[in-house]
Design an enzyme around this catalytic site. Structure first.
Site, PDB file in Angstrom:
ATOM      1  N   MET A  49       0.833  -1.207   0.000  1.00 48.32           N
ATOM      2  CA  MET A  49       0.000   0.000   0.000  1.00 48.32           C
ATOM      3  C   MET A  49       0.865   1.253   0.000  1.00 48.32           C
ATOM      4  SD  MET A  49      -3.561  -0.681   1.936  1.00 48.32           S
ATOM      5  CE  MET A  49      -3.020  -0.334   3.602  1.00 48.32           C
ATOM      6  N   LEU A  63       6.706   3.075   1.560  1.00 46.66           N
ATOM      7  CA  LEU A  63       7.566   1.905   1.724  1.00 46.66           C
ATOM      8  C   LEU A  63       8.642   2.125   2.786  1.00 46.66           C
ATOM      9  CD1 LEU A  63       8.013   1.040  -2.056  1.00 46.66           C
ATOM     10  CD2 LEU A  63       6.290   0.162  -0.459  1.00 46.66           C
ATOM     11  N   HIS A 109       9.301  -3.618   3.502  1.00 46.84           N
ATOM     12  CA  HIS A 109       8.906  -3.826   2.105  1.00 46.84           C
ATOM     13  C   HIS A 109      10.130  -4.103   1.228  1.00 46.84           C
ATOM     14  CE1 HIS A 109       5.574  -0.998   3.474  1.00 46.84           C
ATOM     15  NE2 HIS A 109       4.893  -2.044   3.055  1.00 46.84           N
ATOM     16  N   GLN A 116     -10.568  -2.346   2.134  1.00 46.50           N
ATOM     17  CA  GLN A 116     -10.179  -2.936   3.412  1.00 46.50           C
ATOM     18  C   GLN A 116     -10.200  -1.937   4.562  1.00 46.50           C
ATOM     19  OE1 GLN A 116      -6.215  -3.968   1.708  1.00 46.50           O
ATOM     20  NE2 GLN A 116      -5.394  -3.308   3.687  1.00 46.50           N
ATOM     21  N   GLY A 129       4.974 -10.025   4.373  1.00 45.83           N
ATOM     22  CA  GLY A 129       5.689  -9.979   5.646  1.00 45.83           C
ATOM     23  C   GLY A 129       4.897 -10.577   6.790  1.00 45.83           C
ATOM     24  N   GLN A 130       5.612 -11.181   7.725  1.00 46.68           N
ATOM     25  CA  GLN A 130       4.976 -11.846   8.867  1.00 46.68           C
ATOM     26  C   GLN A 130       4.339 -10.843   9.830  1.00 46.68           C
ATOM     27  OE1 GLN A 130       7.256 -14.975  10.974  1.00 46.68           O
ATOM     28  NE2 GLN A 130       6.472 -14.076  12.875  1.00 46.68           N
ATOM     29  N   VAL A 166      10.639  -7.087   9.941  1.00 49.10           N
ATOM     30  CA  VAL A 166      11.808  -6.221  10.096  1.00 49.10           C
ATOM     31  C   VAL A 166      11.501  -5.224  11.211  1.00 49.10           C
ATOM     32  CG1 VAL A 166      13.318  -4.544   8.968  1.00 49.10           C
ATOM     33  CG2 VAL A 166      12.462  -6.519   7.689  1.00 49.10           C
ATOM     34  N   SER A 186       3.939   1.376   8.232  1.00 50.75           N
ATOM     35  CA  SER A 186       3.659   2.714   7.711  1.00 50.75           C
ATOM     36  C   SER A 186       2.967   3.576   8.761  1.00 50.75           C
ATOM     37  CB  SER A 186       2.786   2.609   6.454  1.00 50.75           C
ATOM     38  OG  SER A 186       3.442   1.856   5.456  1.00 50.75           O
ATOM     39  N   ARG A 187       2.172   2.958   9.627  1.00 55.83           N
ATOM     40  CA  ARG A 187       1.432   3.718  10.631  1.00 55.83           C
ATOM     41  C   ARG A 187       2.308   4.226  11.765  1.00 55.83           C
ATOM     42  NH1 ARG A 187      -2.690   0.059   8.828  1.00 55.83           N
ATOM     43  NH2 ARG A 187      -4.591   1.193   8.244  1.00 55.83           N
TER      44      ARG A 187
END
Length: 280
Positions: free
Chosen positions: A30, A33, A37, A61, A147-148, A176, A186-187
């Site tokens: 989204m 980055l 990412h 979403q 990503g986990q 990461v 990102s948040r």
């Protein structure tokens, strides 16, 4: 790096690449980055002939009271980052391109979409599953990289792949983190300096829970109680949930055996953060 904004152009190009025998790796994002990412993109670069990334802030979403309009964006920065790690094709569609009319077809993964994150964000995973299956059909990747950090999302996507017989491998890569353990997100950009400091309690709680499990504690409530207590030490951090679940389909565990995923979700001011730790 080619930047493409239409579905038809992407499909035409990937069809040609597949006819040439090229292996395609895909990273759906989204945008805004970060190093997490980029780690997915680097892995895709190592394992594939062609790397495709997408940037699309998916309105399907987000709930009506969620942060769609203020979700962070950095179009130029994202392009430069993708180019720097060897992305070959960057797909940046508009919402009108992805949803040219009011959506009437959705994908729902039953049993996983209404628990944990799904219980707090109704419709969220329906939106995630729908856009991801659309992107898979558009990009036609051999392998997709996620990503986990968004553990439940990973489980939803893997279950969707199996249930719909999608011809794509799903590679889940480790979270990461910042030096203090905070998962990159990102948040995180929403947090002020004081909130950012408080946010480190999520990882401390997860590590404490992991320590109890590895020491032989088998009672989930004891593990969760310890995790909650660590988070509760930080004033202004509101807990949405703390859970110890089966990693395969996420039901709460009555007894911890060989595998468990510890999951936390909190609110710090107006910002909601999630994290997890897989203990095997």
């Amino acid at each position: 790096m080619q930047i493409i904004s239409t579905i038809a152009d992407v499909q035409s190009l990937v069809d040609l690449l597949r006819r040439e025998g090229k292996r395609i790796g895909f990273i759906p994002t989204m945008g805004f980055l970060h190093a997490g990412h980029l780690s997915l993109m680097r892995r895709a670069r190592e394992e594939n002939d062609v790397v495709v990334a997408s940037i699309f802030v998916n309105p399907a979403q987000f709930g009506p009271k969620e942060d769609l309009t203020r979700y962070p964006r950095d179009a130029e920065g994202d392009r430069k980052k993708c180019d720097s790690v060897g992305v070959d094709i960057l797909f940046i569609p508009t919402a009108e391109e992805m949803y040219p009319e009011q959506p009437v077809v959705f994908v729902t993964v039953e049993g996983l979409s209404d628990i944990l994150e799904g219980a707090i964000r109704p419709g969220h995973f329906r939106g995630v599953a729908t856009v991801v299956v659309k992107l898979f059909h558009i990009v036609k990747p051999h392998r997709a990289y996620i990503g986990q950090k968004d553990f439940q999302q990973c489980v939803v996507i893997k279950r969707m792949k199996k249930g719909l017989d999608l011809d794509v491998e799903i590679a889940v890569l480790p979270t990461v983190r910042e030096p203090d353990g905070l998962a990159l997100s990102s948040r995180n950009s929403y947090l002020d300096a004081e909130q950012r400091k408080k946010a480190a309690c999520l990882f401390r709680a997860l590590v404490a829970g992991e320590g109890l499990v590895r020491s032989g504690v088998r009672e989930p409530e004891k593990v969760k109680r310890t995790m909650r207590a660590i988070i509760a030490q930080e004033k202004g951090v509101e807990i949405d949930y703390v859970e110890a679940a089966d990693p395969d389909d996420l039901p709460p565990l009555e007894t911890i055996k060989d595998r468990v995923v510890l999951l936390v979700a909190v609110r710090i001011g107006a910002t909601r953060l999630i994290d997890n730790l897989l203990v095997v």
